[in-house]
Design an enzyme around this catalytic site. Structure first.
Site, PDB file in Angstrom:
ATOM      1  N   SER A 144      -5.703  -1.618 -11.227  1.00  0.00           N
ATOM      2  CA  SER A 144      -4.861  -1.699 -12.415  1.00  0.00           C
ATOM      3  C   SER A 144      -4.767  -3.145 -12.870  1.00  0.00           C
ATOM      4  CB  SER A 144      -3.455  -1.174 -12.101  1.00  0.00           C
ATOM      5  OG  SER A 144      -2.565  -1.438 -13.175  1.00  0.00           O
ATOM      6  N   TYR A 158       4.179  -1.264  -7.255  1.00  0.00           N
ATOM      7  CA  TYR A 158       2.925  -0.633  -7.689  1.00  0.00           C
ATOM      8  C   TYR A 158       1.835  -1.695  -7.887  1.00  0.00           C
ATOM      9  CZ  TYR A 158      -0.374   1.713 -10.846  1.00  0.00           C
ATOM     10  OH  TYR A 158      -1.513   2.214 -11.446  1.00  0.00           O
TER      11      TYR A 158
END
Length: 249
Positions: A144, A158
């Site tokens: 990501s 995250y």
């Protein structure tokens, strides 16, 4: 013609779904790994079969090592020798600052996003490595943009889990390069998927898109194109690389 058998974790929605449909169009036999959304997974399988492709759906929570092993064994039995893995499954909790995090939440995210991806990669290598009689293959990890940007005030946990995926990509690529296995990663950001609703803000991409250099969010199909290319023979001399896909951010 070489047969491509590809396992996609989290293949029931978003980037995983788009990747499954695209790879099937390119002739891959697909295993859709999913945790709980059986109907969505079976829908993807049905779409692939409708267009003449071959696919199965296998339930597995990748945070559970035994379930991961069973999933790969089912691929062995029903599809044959694995050639590709898309480590796509990941979870996101509601937006929070560091002061709102607790150990249980952090452990939960790392169990799926990090440990799960490691175990999936391990099982793939056991099957693809030349020393084990495999025919080589390719792994694409879905990281990501958060791993670079940190996701402050929203998802630092995250983001940190995706930082670990970046390190896995680098280290594993070097470890298995001589075994005929390539390992690369895509780092999408600000993509229109259902994951934003998991974080409590379904409209997050629309909120931030004007701050992006390209002034728009991305589509899962755009990420799928990159994943498909990294899995393909056209990327045969590429390993340990990262494709950033966040509209220039």
């Amino acid at each position: 013609m070489k047969k491509h058998i590809t396992l996609i974790t989290g293949g029931d929605r978003g980037i995983g779904r788009a990747t499954a449909l695209l790879l099937a169009q390119k002739g891959h036999t697909i295993c859709i790994g999913y945790r709980s959304q059986q109907a969505q997974a079976e829908e993807v399988v049905a779409l692939i079969r409708r267009d003449g492709g071959n696919a199965i759906a296998v339930q597995a929570d990748i945070a559970d090592e035994e379930q991961v092993i069973a999933m790969f064994q089912q691929v062995d039995r029903e599809l044959g020798m694995l050639t590709g893995l898309v480590n796509n499954a990941g979870i996101l909790k509601s937006q929070a600052t560091i002061e709102q995090l607790d150990a249980q939440r952090i452990a939960s995210i790392f169990a799926t996003n990090v440990s799960g991806s490691f175990i999936c990669a391990r099982e793939a290598v056991k099957r693809m490595a030349l020393r084990h009689g495999g025919q080589g293959g390719a792994i694409v990890n879905v990281s990501s943009a958060a791993s670079r940007l940190g996701a402050p005030h929203e998802y630092v946990d995250y983001a940190a889990s995706k930082g670990a995926i970046d390190t896995l990509t680098t280290g594993l690529s070097l470890e298995v390069a001589a075994q005929g296995i390539r390992v690369n990663a895509v780092r999408p950001g600000f993509i229109y998927t259902g994951m934003h609703a998991d974080g409590g803000e379904p409209g997050r991409v629309d909120r931030v898109k004007e701050s992006l250099p390209m002034k728009r969010g991305g589509q899962p199909e755009e990420v799928a194109q990159a994943i498909a290319w990294l899995l393909s023979d056209e990327a045969s001399y590429i390993t340990g690389s990262f494709l950033d896909m966040a509209g220039g951010k």
